[in-house]
Design an enzyme around this catalytic site. Structure first.
Site, mmCIF file in Angstrom:
data_model
loop_
_atom_site.group_PDB
_atom_site.id
_atom_site.type_symbol
_atom_site.label_atom_id
_atom_site.label_comp_id
_atom_site.label_asym_id
_atom_site.label_seq_id
_atom_site.Cartn_x
_atom_site.Cartn_y
_atom_site.Cartn_z
ATOM 1 N N TYR A 253 -19.417 8.378 13.047
ATOM 2 C CA TYR A 253 -18.014 8.401 12.642
ATOM 3 C C TYR A 253 -17.875 8.836 11.180
ATOM 4 C CZ TYR A 253 -13.311 6.602 11.631
ATOM 5 O OH TYR A 253 -12.004 6.462 11.253
ATOM 6 N N SER B 196 -10.184 9.347 6.879
ATOM 7 C CA SER B 196 -10.511 7.923 6.797
ATOM 8 C C SER B 196 -11.205 7.642 5.473
ATOM 9 C CB SER B 196 -11.432 7.525 7.956
ATOM 10 O OG SER B 196 -11.964 6.231 7.752
#
Length: 699
Positions: free
Chosen positions: A589, A576
Site C-alpha cells: 500500500y 495518503s
C-alpha cells in the site's frame, strides 16, 4: 423517414374527485401542473395560466376580484402556489388610464407592483395584462407545437379560420406586453363566442368559465390542430431525406469526440456545458434536404429563440464520408463566420439604448447523420435549449408541410432578444458559483470521500460524473446527490479504473453527458496490510493496479481531453499520508501511494504548459463513511497497532497532533480548494489533511 409518432394522444388527466376538494387557487395550480407536464402542450418555463378569484381584502374585509397568474420565471409543470402573483383586478384595469401608448408600454411593468394583493412577493410577469384583460375567469396561454405551426405560416390567419371555423380568433404578431393585452381584450369582447385566440408566430390563448373547462378546451384545441396537421401535411416532409443516420453507437462516438473540441472553442470567456440528442424527430430534420434553408430562417416563437438564438449552427459533415478530421479542420472558420453573422445582425438591428452585444457563439449545433448538440452556461439550460429546438423543428415540420414556414422578422426577434426588460432580468440573476460550467470526474465516487467530494463540487456549481466499480452503491450515491444538486448535474457510470477500455468509456461518457472534462478527482482506492514476508504477489499487484495503473489511466485520459479543449484543467490525486511515511506491515500500500504521488508530479510537469494543474491531497485515517475501513483494513490496522477494532478511530484521533478526527468533508474541502481557481497558481503540491502528523511533513 416517416413522421415520428407520439407515444399516446393528448388526453384529459383531470380527476373530478381530486378537484372536488380544492379551492380556486388550488384548482389553478392543479390545472397548471397538468398542462405543464406535457411538452407537447407547452415548453419548459413557457406559457402561463390564470384565474380570477373572489377573495377577502385583508384591509377592508370586503370581497374583491383577484387575478392569480403565473409569476415571472418558473415552470408550469413544477410550479407551487407561491409561484403565482396575485393582483387586484380593478387596479389592473385602472392602469389603462396610465398607458401612454406602444412606444412607452415598458413603463407599465413598473406599475404592476402597485396592484399587488396581500403583499405577495412573487413578481408579476410581463404577460399579466394579457390575462387580466380577457374577460374570462380562467385563461391558459400555451405554446403547443401544433398550434404554433399554424401560427408560423405565411397564411396563418386563413388557416386559423379554415381549421377552427370561428372557434378561435386571430391576432397579428405583436411583442408580449400591455398593448397586446388590450388587443386580446378587444377581440375577445367583440366576439364573445370565441373559445380562444391564436397569436401569429407566438402561441395560443384559451379560456373557460371553470378551471376544468379551460383545461379541456385547451386540450381540445391542441388535439384539433394536431389531427388537422397530421391529415394534411404534404409528404415527404422537409423536402425529403438526403442522408441516412449513422448507427446509434457511431452517432454517440462522433458526438463524444466533437463535443470537447467544440466546447473548447466556445468557452474562452465563459465555460459552457453540452447536451446531445439524436431522437427520431431530430434525425429526420438534420438528414433532410431542407435542413440548411429552414435552419437559416430561424425560429418563430419568442420562447424558442430566447433559448436557442435565432439560428442554429449547421455542422458541415457528410455522413456518407464520415471524416472527423475534416470537420475539426473547418470548425474555426465556420464558427467565426457564425459569430460575424450574429454580430452583423446585432449591428443592423440595435437601438440607441440596446444592451451590448452578447456572446455571439451558437447554442444549437445540427449535425447531418448524427443529431443535435446544445451548449449553454449550465447543463439544465443546455438540455432545455435542445428541447426548445425540438419544438422549433416540430413547428417547421407542420408549417412547411401545410403552407410556408415564416420565421419571426429579424428586427422583431432582436427587439425581444435585447429587450431592456429581458436585460434587467439577466442582470438580476445571481453571480455564478466558483465552479459554474466546470465538469468533474470523480473516481471511487461511491465511497465516503468520493461522495463528499462530489457534494462539495456540486455545491460550487460543477457538474459531476461519478464512477466506481460498485454499481449498486454508485446508484445510491447518484440518488442522494441528485436530491441536493438536481438530476441534470449528476451522472454515474460503473467502471474499473484498472481497465484501459473502461476508463476510456468513463471519459467518453463525460464528453457525451456534459461536453468534456475540467476536473479529475482520482480517488479510487483500496488498502491492504501484511508483513513483508506475508505479502503475496497478488496483493502487491492489486495495489499497483488500482493505485498506480488506475491513476495513470485516468490521468492520461483526462489529460488528452483537457488538451483537446485547450481550457486548462485541474487534477487532484487523493493519496495518503502513507505515500510520505512508511508504515510497518503495509509495504504494498505505501509503495503504491508513493508512486501515485510521484505520478502526480510527473503529470504536473507536462501539464503546466497547457494550464493543467496537478496536486495531491493526503488524508489519514478517514474512517467515517469509508468502504476501506469497513473491510479487512480496519482489522489489519488494529492488529498491527495491538488495539481492538472498536478503538481504531480513537487511536488515530489521539495519535494526531491536533487530537481531531479527519472526516470525508475535510478531504472534500481540500480537494475543492486545489480544484478551484483559488489554487490557480499551485501545481505539483501536496496538501496533508491528517490533523497533524510530524512524520508526514513534506520535505
Amino acid at each position: 423517414m416517416n413522421q415520428p409518432k407520439q407515444k399516446q394522444p393528448i388526453t384529459s388527466l383531470w380527476d373530478d374527485a381530486k378537484a372536488a376538494t380544492m379551492s380556486e387557487p388550488e384548482l389553478l395550480l392543479y390545472r397548471s401542473n397538468l398542462l405543464g407536464s406535457d411538452l407537447r402542450i407547452t415548453n419548459f418555463g413557457g406559457g402561463n395560466t390564470s384565474a380570477k378569484v373572489m377573495m377577502d381584502d385583508p384591509l377592508t374585509g370586503e370581497k374583491v376580484e383577484v387575478l392569480w397568474v403565473k409569476g415571472s420565471g418558473g415552470d408550469l409543470g413544477s410550479i407551487k402556489l407561491d409561484g403565482f402573483s396575485t393582483l387586484y383586478l380593478d387596479k389592473l384595469h385602472a392602469l389603462k388610464k396610465r398607458y401612454r401608448g406602444l412606444a412607452n408600454e415598458d413603463e407599465m411593468v413598473g406599475y404592476l407592483p402597485h396592484a399587488t394583493f396581500n403583499l405577495n412577493p412573487r413578481a408579476a410577469s410581463i404577460d399579466t395584462p394579457l390575462h387580466a384583460y380577457i374577460n374570462k375567469k380562467h385563461v391558459d396561454h400555451m405554446h403547443p407545437d401544433s398550434v404554433i405551426a399554424i401560427a408560423a405560416t405565411a397564411n396563418s390567419r386563413a388557416l386559423t379560420e379554415k381549421i377552427f371555423e370561428g372557434v378561435l380568433g386571430w391576432l397579428p404578431w405583436k411583442r408580449p406586453g400591455f398593448d397586446l393585452g388590450l388587443d386580446l381584450e378587444k377581440l375577445s369582447t367583440e366576439q364573445p363566442n370565441l373559445k380562444g385566440i391564436i397569436l401569429e408566430g407566438h402561441g395560443l390563448f384559451t379560456w373557460g368559465d371553470t378551471a376544468k373547462e379551460a383545461y379541456e378546451t385547451t386540450l381540445a384545441i391542441i388535439k384539433r390542430a394536431e389531427e388537422w396537421l397530421e391529415a394534411n401535411i404534404a409528404q415527404p416532409v422537409f423536402g425529403g431525406q438526403q442522408h441516412q443516420a449513422l448507427p446509434p453507437a457511431e452517432r454517440a462516438a462522433f458526438a463524444a469526440k466533437l463535443m470537447p473540441l467544440l466546447r473548447g472553442k466556445i468557452s474562452k470567456t465563459e465555460y459552457k456545458l453540452g447536451h446531445f440528442e439524436d431522437s427520431d424527430t431530430i434525425l429526420e430534420f438534420v438528414n433532410s434536404k431542407d435542413l440548411a434553408p429552414l435552419a437559416a430562417l430561424g425560429t418563430s416563437c419568442p420562447d424558442h429563440f430566447l433559448r436557442t438564438k435565432i439560428r442554429p449552427f449547421v455542422v458541415d459533415f457528410d455522413p456518407t464520408k464520415p471524416d472527423f478530421d475534416a470537420v475539426a479542420a473547418g470548425l474555426d472558420d465556420a464558427l467565426e463566420a457564425y459569430r460575424a453573422d450574429y454580430t452583423a445582425y446585432y449591428e443592423r438591428c440595435k437601438r440607441d439604448n440596446s444592451p451590448a452585444v452578447r456572446d455571439a457563439n451558437p447554442i444549437i449545433y445540427l449535425i447531418p447523420g448524427v443529431g443535435m448538440l446544445s451548449f449553454a452556461k449550465d447543463k439544465a439550460t443546455a438540455r432545455i435549449a435542445g428541447e426548445f429546438y425540438v419544438n422549433a423543428i416540430n413547428v417547421m415540420r407542420g408549417a412547411n408541410g401545410v403552407d410556408k414556414y415564416v420565421g419571426l422578422p429579424e428586427q422583431e426577434a432582436f427587439d425581444i432578444e435585447y429587450w431592456l426588460l429581458e436585460e434587467a432580468k439577466l442582470q438580476r440573476m445571481p453571480k455564478p458559483k466558483s465552479l459554474a460550467g466546470r465538469i468533474a470526474v470523480v473516481t471511487g465516487g461511491a465511497g465516503g470521500i468520493g461522495q463528499a467530494v462530489a457534494k462539495q463540487l456540486l455545491s460550487e456549481g460543477a457538474c459531476v460524473l461519478l464512477t466506481d466499480i460498485d454499481g449498486g452503491a454508485l446508484e445510491e450515491a447518484k440518488s442522494s446527490l441528485a436530491k441536493v444538486a438536481g438530476k441534470d448535474n449528476v451522472a454515474t457510470i460503473t467502471g474499473n479504473i484498472t481497465s484501459e477500455e473502461q476508463v476510456e468509456a468513463v471519459f467518453t461518457e463525460s464528453a457525451l453527458r456534459f461536453g468534456g472534462v475540467d476536473l479529475l478527482i482520482s480517488n479510487a482506492g483500496i488498502a491492504s496490510s501484511a508483513p513483508l514476508e506475508d505479502t503475496t504477489l497478488e496483493v502487491w499487484d492489486r495495489n499497483q493496479d488500482i493505485l498506480v495503473k488506475g491513476y495513470f489511466l485516468a490521468s492520461r485520459a483526462a489529460f488528452r481531453m483537457m488538451k483537446t479543449q485547450k481550457l486548462g484543467g485541474s487534477m487532484v490525486f487523493v493519496a495518503s499520508k502513507n505515500g510520505l511515511v512508511a508504515s510497518a506491515g503495509a509495504s504494498a500500500y505505501c509503495t503504491a501511494k508513493a508512486a501515485e504521488i510521484h505520478l502526480a508530479r510527473c503529470v504536473a510537469l507536462e501539464g503546466a504548459p497547457l494550464g493543467i494543474r496537478v496536486n495531491v491531497v493526503n488524508p489519514d485515517a478517514v474512517i467515517k463513511g469509508s468502504k476501506i475501513w469497513d473491510g479487512k483494513w480496519k482489522q489489519e490496522r488494529a492488529q498491527s497497532n495491538k488495539i481492538e477494532a472498536d478503538d481504531v478511530e480513537a487511536f488515530y484521533r489521539d495519535r494526531s497532533m491536533l487530537k481531531r478526527s479527519v472526516l470525508p468533508e475535510d478531504i472534500a474541502e481540500a480537494v475543492y480548494f486545489l480544484s478551484s481557481d483559488k489554487a490557480g497558481k499551485s501545481t505539483g503540491n501536496v496538501l496533508n489533511v491528517d490533523a497533524g502528523n510530524a512524520a508526514a511533513f513534506t520535505r
